[in-house]
Design a protein around this motif. Structure first.
Motif, PDB file in Angstrom:
ATOM      1  N   GLY A  64      32.465 -30.001  14.117  1.00  0.00           N
ATOM      2  CA  GLY A  64      32.249 -30.457  12.754  1.00  0.00           C
ATOM      3  C   GLY A  64      33.576 -30.717  12.070  1.00  0.00           C
ATOM      4  N   ALA A  65      34.463 -29.721  12.129  1.00  0.00           N
ATOM      5  CA  ALA A  65      35.816 -29.845  11.576  1.00  0.00           C
ATOM      6  C   ALA A  65      36.635 -28.657  12.057  1.00  0.00           C
ATOM      7  N   GLY A  66      37.919 -28.885  12.176  1.00  0.00           N
ATOM      8  CA  GLY A  66      38.855 -27.835  12.597  1.00  0.00           C
ATOM      9  C   GLY A  66      40.250 -28.404  12.554  1.00  0.00           C
ATOM     10  N   PRO A  67      40.750 -28.662  11.356  1.00  0.00           N
ATOM     11  CA  PRO A  67      42.005 -29.421  11.207  1.00  0.00           C
ATOM     12  C   PRO A  67      43.228 -28.792  11.863  1.00  0.00           C
ATOM     13  N   ARG A  68      43.224 -27.463  12.052  1.00  0.00           N
ATOM     14  CA  ARG A  68      44.412 -26.824  12.623  1.00  0.00           C
ATOM     15  C   ARG A  68      44.156 -26.227  14.009  1.00  0.00           C
ATOM     16  N   LEU A  69      42.955 -26.438  14.522  1.00  0.00           N
ATOM     17  CA  LEU A  69      42.692 -26.033  15.901  1.00  0.00           C
ATOM     18  C   LEU A  69      43.268 -27.079  16.855  1.00  0.00           C
ATOM     19  N   PRO A  70      43.839 -26.662  17.970  1.00  0.00           N
ATOM     20  CA  PRO A  70      44.340 -27.650  18.938  1.00  0.00           C
ATOM     21  C   PRO A  70      43.225 -28.590  19.387  1.00  0.00           C
ATOM     22  N   ARG A  71      43.527 -29.864  19.458  1.00  0.00           N
ATOM     23  CA  ARG A  71      42.522 -30.844  19.840  1.00  0.00           C
ATOM     24  C   ARG A  71      41.942 -30.555  21.217  1.00  0.00           C
ATOM     25  N   SER A  72      42.784 -30.129  22.151  1.00  0.00           N
ATOM     26  CA  SER A  72      42.298 -29.842  23.498  1.00  0.00           C
ATOM     27  C   SER A  72      41.290 -28.703  23.486  1.00  0.00           C
ATOM     28  N   TYR A  73      41.490 -27.736  22.600  1.00  0.00           N
ATOM     29  CA  TYR A  73      40.543 -26.624  22.506  1.00  0.00           C
ATOM     30  C   TYR A  73      39.229 -27.104  21.900  1.00  0.00           C
ATOM     31  N   CYS A  74      39.307 -27.905  20.849  1.00  0.00           N
ATOM     32  CA  CYS A  74      38.093 -28.447  20.224  1.00  0.00           C
ATOM     33  C   CYS A  74      37.276 -29.246  21.235  1.00  0.00           C
ATOM     34  N   ASP A  75      37.973 -30.059  22.025  1.00  0.00           N
ATOM     35  CA  ASP A  75      37.271 -30.864  23.021  1.00  0.00           C
ATOM     36  C   ASP A  75      36.620 -29.982  24.087  1.00  0.00           C
ATOM     37  N   ALA A  76      37.291 -28.893  24.439  1.00  0.00           N
ATOM     38  CA  ALA A  76      36.792 -28.025  25.510  1.00  0.00           C
ATOM     39  C   ALA A  76      35.510 -27.303  25.111  1.00  0.00           C
ATOM     40  N   ILE A  77      35.378 -26.943  23.835  1.00  0.00           N
ATOM     41  CA  ILE A  77      34.195 -26.192  23.411  1.00  0.00           C
ATOM     42  C   ILE A  77      33.133 -27.093  22.798  1.00  0.00           C
ATOM     43  N   ASP A  78      33.432 -28.369  22.621  1.00  0.00           N
ATOM     44  CA  ASP A  78      32.493 -29.288  21.989  1.00  0.00           C
ATOM     45  C   ASP A  78      31.229 -29.421  22.836  1.00  0.00           C
ATOM     46  N   GLY A  79      30.087 -29.198  22.219  1.00  0.00           N
ATOM     47  CA  GLY A  79      28.830 -29.294  22.936  1.00  0.00           C
ATOM     48  C   GLY A  79      28.468 -28.049  23.719  1.00  0.00           C
ATOM     49  N   GLY A  80      29.153 -26.939  23.443  1.00  0.00           N
ATOM     50  CA  GLY A  80      28.869 -25.695  24.145  1.00  0.00           C
ATOM     51  C   GLY A  80      27.484 -25.166  23.814  1.00  0.00           C
ATOM     52  N   GLU A  81      26.800 -24.640  24.815  1.00  0.00           N
ATOM     53  CA  GLU A  81      25.450 -24.118  24.619  1.00  0.00           C
ATOM     54  C   GLU A  81      25.508 -22.735  23.993  1.00  0.00           C
ATOM     55  N   ILE A  82      24.637 -22.494  23.030  1.00  0.00           N
ATOM     56  CA  ILE A  82      24.595 -21.182  22.389  1.00  0.00           C
ATOM     57  C   ILE A  82      23.909 -20.187  23.327  1.00  0.00           C
TER      58      ILE A  82
END
Length: 261
Positions: A64-82
């Motif tokens: 959704g948003a995470g302006p200061r999170l590393p982009r590679s980390y955001c991409d890695a967890i994007d779409g993660g199953e709960i």
């Protein structure tokens, strides 16, 4: 207490600005990014904030948003199953309650995710479900720290204020999107409806034809009308029915042209 007062003032400013931002066409991520940056600016301890949005199936969390999170980390967890052991956010969304992980390196909830977080210096993560007024989970709000620890009572209070604000922003965005989609659909339909209205005596058919148009049944309608025309004993009635059938065929052609462009 000082944090709560400062946060309330900051969120009130954001509340006033969000409707204008959405009206100007700003994406939800841009709106939420401004929210998070405003929160981080008045917080102690250099927090790194994040928002994940739960999909319609209620199974996965998306960026959704995470302006200061590393982009590679955001991409890695994007779409993660709960699930019951899906880091802080995935577990919070699954269980429907806050999950405060003080030490990512040792907490079993992070067994499958710690290798993604630790290289970026993310050592703790506190995640809270974002809910609408009916209690439905919309996503999660998370605070990462580069230190180990749990939130204080003041921070827990602040988190509740933030999640409530974010929920309103998400719902406003969805409402604005719905209005925009409805307007766009009406604009697409208008040329087709004009084709129908051009012929005298067909205004009454507009509502029915429009519904059939949405259901993609114009081919069937044209065939049925032509069959009725063939069976009609009245020449004027038969011609009127054939005229409607021709209009349906013309609408089909217009639709195909619209799709092609």
């Amino acid at each position: 207490m000082a944090l709560a007062v400062a946060l309330q003032a900051s969120l009130r400013i954001r509340e006033r600005r969000i409707p204008l931002e959405l009206a100007n066409g700003d994406a939800l991520e841009s709106v939420l990014t401004r929210d998070l940056l405003a929160v981080e600016a008045i917080s102690d301890g250099d927090p790194i904030t994040s928002i994940l949005l739960l999909d319609a199936d209620g199974r996965r969390l998306w960026h959704g948003a995470g302006p200061r999170l590393p982009r590679s980390y955001c991409d890695a967890i994007d779409g993660g199953e709960i699930g019951p052991c899906a880091g802080s956010c995935g577990t919070a969304a699954y269980l429907g309650r806050p999950i405060y992980v003080s030490d990512i390196a040792t907490d079993p909830l992070w067994a499958d995710y710690r290798d993604l977080a630790l290289p970026h210096g993310l050592l703790s993560c506190w995640s809270t479900p974002i809910r609408d007024e009916q209690g439905t989970i919309l996503g999660t709000f998370a605070i990462y720290h580069r230190t180990i620890g749990n939130p204080s009572a003041d921070e827990v209070e602040a988190i509740a204020m933030i999640t409530n604000h974010v929920a309103h922003a998400i719902l406003r965005s969805r409402t604005a999107e719905t209005h925009e989609q409805r307007a766009s659909r009406q604009n697409r339909d208008r040329p087709f409806l004009k084709l129908v209205r051009d012929d005298n005596g067909l205004d009454a058919c507009v509502g029915s034809v429009n519904l059939l148009l949405r259901a993609a049944k114009l081919h069937s309608l044209a065939d049925q009308v032509e069959n009725c025309a063939a069976k009609s004993e009245s020449k004027s009635e038969a011609e009127a029915l054939r005229k409607i059938a021709r209009r349906c065929r013309k609408l089909i052609s217009a639709i195909r042209t619209q799709v092609a462009t």
